[in-house]
Structure formats: C-alpha cells, structure tokens
Design a protein around this motif. Structure first.
Motif, short mmCIF file in Angstrom:
data_model
loop_
_atom_site.label_atom_id
_atom_site.label_comp_id
_atom_site.label_asym_id
_atom_site.label_seq_id
_atom_site.Cartn_x
_atom_site.Cartn_y
_atom_site.Cartn_z
N ALA A 156 0.67 -1.20 0.10
CA ALA A 156 0.12 0.06 -0.26
C ALA A 156 0.66 1.29 0.19
N ARG A 157 0.22 2.42 -0.32
CA ARG A 157 0.83 3.69 -0.17
C ARG A 157 0.58 4.32 1.37
N PHE A 158 -0.66 3.74 1.89
CA PHE A 158 -0.94 4.17 3.11
C PHE A 158 -1.78 3.01 3.87
N ILE A 159 -1.61 3.02 5.18
CA ILE A 159 -2.66 1.94 5.99
C ILE A 159 -3.34 2.93 6.69
N ALA A 160 -4.79 2.57 6.98
CA ALA A 160 -5.78 3.41 7.55
C ALA A 160 -6.10 2.13 8.67
N GLY A 161 -5.98 2.73 10.03
CA GLY A 161 -6.45 1.65 11.00
C GLY A 161 -7.71 2.46 11.53
N CYS A 162 -8.83 1.39 10.89
CA CYS A 162 -10.29 1.87 11.52
C CYS A 162 -10.58 0.40 12.20
N ASP A 163 -9.89 -0.02 12.74
CA ASP A 163 -10.25 -1.34 13.37
C ASP A 163 -10.57 -1.36 14.85
N GLY A 164 -11.08 -0.26 15.39
CA GLY A 164 -11.83 -0.21 16.65
C GLY A 164 -10.70 -0.19 17.81
N PHE A 165 -11.22 -0.29 19.14
CA PHE A 165 -10.43 0.12 20.23
C PHE A 165 -9.48 -1.33 20.31
N HIS A 166 -9.99 -2.58 19.95
CA HIS A 166 -9.20 -3.72 20.21
C HIS A 166 -8.75 -4.13 18.85
N GLY A 167 -8.45 -3.36 17.83
CA GLY A 167 -7.89 -3.92 16.73
C GLY A 167 -6.40 -3.88 16.80
N VAL A 168 -5.58 -4.25 15.67
CA VAL A 168 -4.16 -4.57 15.49
C VAL A 168 -3.38 -3.32 15.34
N SER A 169 -4.08 -2.26 14.65
CA SER A 169 -3.47 -1.11 14.09
C SER A 169 -2.45 -0.45 14.97
N ARG A 170 -3.44 0.10 16.27
CA ARG A 170 -2.57 0.92 17.24
C ARG A 170 -1.37 0.02 17.88
N ARG A 171 -2.32 -1.14 18.14
CA ARG A 171 -0.99 -2.21 18.59
C ARG A 171 0.18 -2.27 17.89
N SER A 172 0.27 -1.98 16.61
CA SER A 172 1.38 -2.18 15.84
C SER A 172 2.51 -1.10 15.92
N ILE A 173 2.11 0.20 16.68
CA ILE A 173 3.07 1.15 17.10
C ILE A 173 3.84 0.89 18.18
N PRO A 174 5.22 0.93 17.95
CA PRO A 174 5.96 0.77 19.08
C PRO A 174 5.50 1.37 20.47
N THR A 175 5.61 0.34 21.57
CA THR A 175 4.85 0.83 22.74
C THR A 175 5.75 1.88 23.34
N ASN A 176 6.96 2.12 23.19
CA ASN A 176 7.81 3.15 23.71
C ASN A 176 7.36 4.38 23.30
N GLU A 177 6.61 4.29 21.96
CA GLU A 177 6.41 5.64 21.27
C GLU A 177 4.92 6.21 21.53
N ILE A 178 4.04 5.12 22.28
CA ILE A 178 2.98 5.57 22.30
C ILE A 178 2.51 6.43 23.57
N VAL A 179 1.70 7.38 23.48
CA VAL A 179 1.47 8.32 24.38
C VAL A 179 -0.27 8.40 24.55
N GLU A 180 -0.62 7.98 25.75
CA GLU A 180 -1.98 7.48 25.88
C GLU A 180 -2.42 8.03 26.96
N PHE A 181 -3.96 8.47 27.09
CA PHE A 181 -4.62 8.84 28.28
C PHE A 181 -6.05 8.11 28.36
N GLU A 182 -6.39 7.68 29.81
CA GLU A 182 -7.36 7.01 29.63
C GLU A 182 -7.96 7.17 30.96
N ARG A 183 -9.50 7.06 31.15
CA ARG A 183 -10.26 6.96 32.37
C ARG A 183 -11.32 5.95 32.01
#
Ligand code: RFL
Ligand code: PHB
Length: 392
Positions: A156-183
């Motif tokens: 592809a030229r781009f990947i669109a992660g539209c796979d919801g909260f439990h999808g694989v896309s967000r988990r494919s970003i290295p954990t040391n780079e992820i910045v997240e906020f949760e309640r």
C-alpha cells in the motif's frame, strides 16, 4: 502460495470508519482494500449508536449513501435531561439552528457496505490475523490470510487503522512511542432494543439516586433503552422485570409512559474515555475507535469516527493531487477536535451517573450543576452546541 496485491490505501476494519473512508476515497478516485476480522453477518448485526450529528449526515451525502437515511431519518429539535424526576428540555434547534438525526449505526453500516459492494470494493472478511509492516517506509504492507486460506500481502501507500479499540493497528505502533490517556468509569450500560414506540419525542438522559437511565429510539416503533449497571454485571444479572422496574423508576414521571416490550437485543457495554496522541505513525493513520473512545453519554463515538475519516479522506485526496501538507497535519488537527468531544462526553457522563466513590458533596455539585443548567441560557447553549456537533 502468497499472493501480492497493490492498493493505494489498505483499510483495517469494515466498521463505519473503514467503510466510510473507502467510499469517500472512491469518490476522490482513490482505490482501497478492506480487511475485516469478523464476518459480514456479524458486522451487520451489531447494535450500537443511534444519534447522528449534521456532519455525519453530510458525510453520508458526500459518500453517495444518503437515500435511505433521507427517507427514514427522524429529526430531533431538542434533548431532555432529568434529575431525580425534574426535567429540563434543551431546545437545541432553537439555540443552534440545527437538529440531530435519529438513524441507527446498523443502518449506516448497511448503506455504506451495500454501496461498497455495488461498485466491487475489495473486502476480505473473516481475516483476523492481519500484521502491519514497513510503517516508516513509503510502501507499508499488510499481511493476512484470506477466508479461503490464501496468504495475501497488500502493498500500500497508506494504511488506515479503522479497526476499533481492540484492533491490531494501534498495537502495531512501538509501545515506547505510544502516548495515551485513559479513564475507566466504575459502571457500564445495560441496553435493550424493543419494538415499542418511544416514550418522548426526544432522547432522555436521567440521573436518579439509584443510577443513570437513557431513553432513545431507532424509529417511531422501535426504542433503545439503557440503565447504568454495576462493574462485573452481565446481561444475566438484568432479567427484564428488574430492568423495567429500574428503568421506569429512574426516569421519574416520564417512566409512566414506558411500554414494556420483549427485547430484540440486550447487551452490556463498559464506559471508558481513551485517547492516543499517536494518530499517525509513519504511513499508518488511525481513525475512529482505534484512536479514541468516549463514553456513550452524548452519542459522540460514531460521529467522531466519521469526522476523522472525512479529514483523512480529504488529506489523502490532497496527497494524490500533489499536496502532502494536510496529511502531515491530520493527527494534530483531528486531535484538537477529539479532545473537545472527549471533554463533553466526560462532562455529561460525570453529571448524569451515580459514582460509588462520590461523597454527598459531589452529589450536591451534580445537583447544583443541574439547577444552573435549568436557569442559564449560556449553560444550555454549551450543551446544545456540543450535542448537535462542533464544527468540523
Ligand atoms: P468499530 O465500529 O469498532 O469497527 C471496527 C471494525 O474493525 C474490526 N477489527 C478488525 N479488522 C481487521 N483486523 C483486525 N485485527 C481487527 N480488529 C477489529 C472490527 O471487527 C470492526 O468491524 O469502530 P469504528 O468504525 O471506528 O466506529 C466507531 C463506532 O462504532 C463507535 O464509536 C460507536 O458505536 C459508539 N457509540 C455511539 N456513538 C455515537 O456517535 N452515537 C451513539 O448514540 C452511540 N451509542 C456507542 C453507542 C457504542 C456503544 N457500545 C456498544 C460501545 C452505544 C453503545 C452501547
Ligand atoms: C442510542 O440511541 O443508542 C443512544 C442515544 C444517545 C446516547 C447513546 C446511545 O447518548
């Protein structure tokens, strides 16, 4: 043998975000391929959102999928808040000039999916093993197994992660780079769908000493009702006699007109606020629930998802025309809006629910806030303009 397929945008997920993105890209002359973990039947049977902002209705028009929506939509000019049985009718149309639209997410999904299928959009169903790679290159890949067992590699030229909260896309970003906020909220929503007419012309959000209740609808004949449930409770903890008695009590006088129907569907959903700052990682772009979750109070999740993919589709179309700038701005601009919607959903959740950890002081604060809304045009304007949808 592994099959290699070229596509401009590989889309993970055939929920409303993924289907809408594919449809908007198609109208911009850009091809895409969708990979979905679940079956077509499962995707079409999910009962979720019901209230659309005008931006979502506009997107359905842009996608060329608004015929049935226009025929079946119900417009709401107001919304009702109730506190221990006292109600405030907020005239959202009179305040903002706009209404909200009642039309189910299930119907949106069906309309988008049928439009995609009619034009031959490639969709791979029942493919739960997608793995994303080369995200930092100009040619990212998605490897997965098709339903018939064929291993496929999408170039592809781009990947669109539209796979919801439990999808694989967000988990494919290295954990040391992820910045997240949760309640996480200390309660859930037990919801039922019944074929009985709604109790009011508008959606009703009720705060009662025994918990929250919400009366919504899908049509003049079909109602969607929710009550606040305790952590760990399942649908089995909510036999219908218990549901009806709690629901009617929590609604106060409005509860008297409830007609108890046989549920067509019953489910419990947890409530959570979540945002990842990483809506872009190289050539991976996250949209919708893959990037953020709002609690359903305020009916914002689907609407926010559609706003993201509208922005993303426009940015990819600009790239296709030689202008990369909108893509580089996607995450920043999307997030600026996401945080405002997070705030409103959190505010309404905090105002309308019973929190076990609250002291009598916080309960008085809820009451004082409610009394203020009842008497203040400014407070009602804040709620009305958020409820109909902030500018896109
Ligand atoms: P979805 O709908 O979760 O779709 C994601 C899709 O991705 C698939 N998937 C994968 N595919 C391939 N590979 C993988 N590894 C995959 N992992 C997952 C999934 O099977 C699925 O098909 O996300 P999307 O498209 O971003 O859409 C978001 C909305 O669904 C969500 O925000 C709303 O439903 C939230 N929501 C509401 N939003 C509103 O705007 N108004 C409302 O009135 C409203 N009410 C609600 C709601 C959500 C609820 N629940 C159940 C959480 C009421 C409830 C009860
Ligand atoms: C719904 O109709 O399912 C609905 C309505 C309003 C909300 C959440 C869900 O805030």
């Amino acid at each position: 043998m592994r099959k290699t397929i070229d596509t401009t945008v590989a889309i993970l997920g055939a929920g409303p975000s993924g289907l809408m993105l594919s449809q908007l890209l198609h109208h911009a002359g850009i091809d895409s391929t969708i990979i979905e973990r679940s079956s077509r039947e499962h995707v079409l049977s999910r009962i979720r959102a019901g209230v659309l902002e005008r931006g979502t209705v506009e997107a359905m028009h842009e996608a060329g999928c608004a015929t049935r929506l226009e025929a079946e939509r119900i417009n709401h000019n107001g919304v009702i808040l109730s506190f221990d049985g006292t109600r405030i009718d907020i005239p959202i149309k009179a305040i903002t000039g706009h209404h909200v639209t009642v039309y189910g997410q299930t119907e949106i999904t069906r309309d988008l999916l049928e439009a995609c299928e009619d034009r031959g959009q490639p969709i791979y169903w029942n493919s739960p093993d997608a793995a994303l790679g080369k995200l930092s290159s100009d040619h990212p890949i998605v490897a997965f197994t098709a339903k018939d067992g064929t291993p496929i590699e999408l170039h592809a030229r781009f990947i669109a992660g539209c796979d919801g909260f439990h999808g694989v896309s967000r988990r494919s970003i290295p954990t040391n780079e992820i910045v997240e906020f949760e309640r996480e909220y200390p309660f859930g929503w037990m919801g039922v769908l019944v074929d009985e007419p709604p109790i009011a012309d508008h959606v009703v959000y009720a705060n009662h000493a025994d918990g929250f209740a919400l009366a919504s609808m899908r049509s003049a004949q079909r109602s969607r009702y929710y009550v606040q449930s305790s952590p760990g409770e399942s649908v089995d903890d909510w036999p219908m006699p218990r549901f009806w008695s709690e629901f009617k009590k929590r609604l106060g006088p409005l509860g008297e007109s409830v007609i108890e129907g046989e549920p067509i569907e019953a489910s419990i959903a947890p409530l959570r606020s979540y945002v990842t700052q990483n809506m872009q990682h190289g050539r991976l772009f996250l949209a919708g629930d893959a990037a953020h979750i709002v609690p359903p109070t305020g009916a914002k999740g689907l609407n926010l998802a559609i706003a993201d993919v509208r922005r993303l589709a426009r940015a990819i179309a600009a790239w296709n025309g030689g202008d990369e700038k909108p893509l580089t701005q996607y995450a920043t601009q999307a997030l600026a809006r996401v945080w405002k919607i997070e705030r409103f959903s959190w505010y309404l959740t905090t105002l309308m629910h019973q929190f076990s950890e609250h002291s009598s002081f916080e309960k008085q604060m809820q009451r004082a806030e409610f009394d203020y809304i009842a008497s203040s045009e400014a407070a009602q304007t804040m709620i009305a303009e958020n409820y109909v949808g902030l500018d896109f």
